[in-house]
Design a protein around this motif. Structure first.
Motif, short mmCIF file in Angstrom:
data_model
loop_
_atom_site.label_atom_id
_atom_site.label_comp_id
_atom_site.label_asym_id
_atom_site.label_seq_id
_atom_site.Cartn_x
_atom_site.Cartn_y
_atom_site.Cartn_z
N LEU A 133 0.84 -1.21 0.00
CA LEU A 133 0.00 0.00 0.00
C LEU A 133 0.87 1.25 0.00
N LEU A 178 -3.68 5.38 -1.59
CA LEU A 178 -5.03 4.81 -1.51
C LEU A 178 -5.44 4.13 -2.81
N LEU A 231 -5.45 0.36 -2.70
CA LEU A 231 -6.34 -0.34 -1.76
C LEU A 231 -7.10 -1.52 -2.37
N ILE A 236 -7.82 -5.56 4.92
CA ILE A 236 -7.79 -4.53 5.96
C ILE A 236 -8.32 -5.13 7.26
N SER A 293 -13.73 5.23 0.78
CA SER A 293 -13.60 4.56 -0.52
C SER A 293 -14.34 5.33 -1.61
N LEU A 310 -12.50 -4.72 -1.35
CA LEU A 310 -11.68 -4.80 -0.14
C LEU A 310 -12.07 -6.03 0.67
#
Length: 343
Positions: free
Chosen positions: A123, A126, A129, A134, A150, A160
């Motif tokens: 990472l 962003l 991502l 996470i 997001s 995610l």
């Protein structure tokens, strides 16, 4: 004649005594957001130095169970005031506006919500991502706000992978590579990394929500509607004492941590000194605080943050800013301007 004068004087003094009686002491039950840490130094400083007493206040300070729990503790009537999260006020004010505490002195001008990743990990921004894992405790505010983060950064939230983890295991799971990032409260995670003998500045990347479109306020002093309405001068006195103590703590943090250690003997003074310095520099002494003074908020920004929280938590009704924050109890701006913390 002398006896008559003495008797008369005594009579006058007895009659006049009520006119000079002190204002009745107001008892305030105050709850912290968590166990005693360096960021609570000013509350204990105000008590130890007699600043509460000078305002005719008898303040009892208890440790807390979380920033959001401060709101529920005051809602229950068990406490009159406390240090906690304004975003929890917003959530409760949507359904129970008459009972919900009101924030009267904002301390964390910048919210500490962040994604934390290892510098050597995948990472880098962003944009990286999607497809990553996470870790976050169930119900954590940083996790609840992740869909909004997001959306604001054109990231497919469905891509995610969210792993629920115990709060005390977050940093270890990141270090072990079980997750790519963790959704954290920086004031806590920063010092957890220090305790693990890691360098939180060089070995990790911090993606603060505030720097990526989720510009929220966070922790401050809140009071019950009952205290605010029935004892407004007591609330003003409470803030004067805390504000004075905060500025003196910043001027002599070592003395403040020493005093705090006398309250909590198991306190790690080195860790809590660094926590105090880090939190003050990153969350309290902000550009906005330099403009408005510590304790105050920008109304437009507050309204925007209320909208963000209303969306993130799917509130049925969006509360008004006046139901969340009251400027009327603040000490003068000149007394609230921040100074650089002494090391």
């Amino acid at each position: 004649m002398i006896k008559w004068i003495a008797a008369a004087a005594l009579t006058v003094s007895l009659v006049a005594a009520p006119a000079y009686a002190e204002t009745p002491v107001t008892k305030i039950r105050f709850t912290l957001d968590w166990k005693i840490q360096g960021i609570h130094a000013w509350f204990y400083w105000a008590k130890a130095k007699g600043y509460f007493k000078a305002e005719n206040l008898d303040v009892t300070i208890d440790q807390g169970e979380g920033s959001a729990a401060t709101v529920t503790r005051i809602l229950s009537g068990a406490y009159d005031a406390g240090f906690g999260d304004v975003n929890a006020i917003i959530q409760n004010a949507a359904t129970r506006p008459a009972e919900t505490p009101v924030m009267v002195y904002m301390i964390y001008s910048k919210a500490p919500f962040a994604l934390l990743a290892k510098a050597e990990g995948p990472l880098k921004s962003l944009k990286d991502l999607p497809g990553t894992k996470i870790g976050a405790p169930a119900g954590a505010a940083a996790l609840k706000l992740l869909p909004v983060l997001s959306k604001n950064n054109q990231i497919d939230y469905a891509s995610l992978s969210i792993l629920q983890v115990a709060p005390n295991l977050q940093e270890q799971m990141l270090l072990q590579g079980q997750v790519d990032s963790i959704a954290v409260f920086s004031a806590t995670s920063y010092m957890n990394l220090v305790s693990l003998r890691r360098d939180p500045d060089k070995e990790f990347r911090w993606f603060f929500y505030a720097d990526h479109g989720i510009d929220l306020y966070s922790n401050g002093v809140m009071v019950s509607p009952k205290l605010a309405h029935e004892k407004p001068e007591a609330v003003k006195g409470l803030l004067r004492a805390i504000n004075r103590a905060l500025h003196e703590t910043v001027g002599d943090p070592k003395a403040a941590i020493d005093l705090l250690a006398s309250e909590e003997p198991l306190l790690n003074k080195d860790i809590e000194m660094r926590r105090l310095t880090y939190v003050y520099g990153s969350l309290i002494d902000t550009a906005e605080a330099r403009e408005l003074g510590i304790g105050d908020v920008n109304d437009s920004r507050l309204k925007s943050s209320i909208g963000i929280i209303s969306t993130a938590f799917e509130l049925a009704k969006q509360p008004d800013a006046a139901q969340v924050f009251d400027h009327g109890f603040l000490p003068p701006k000149a007394d609230r301007l921040p100074t650089t913390i002494k090391n």
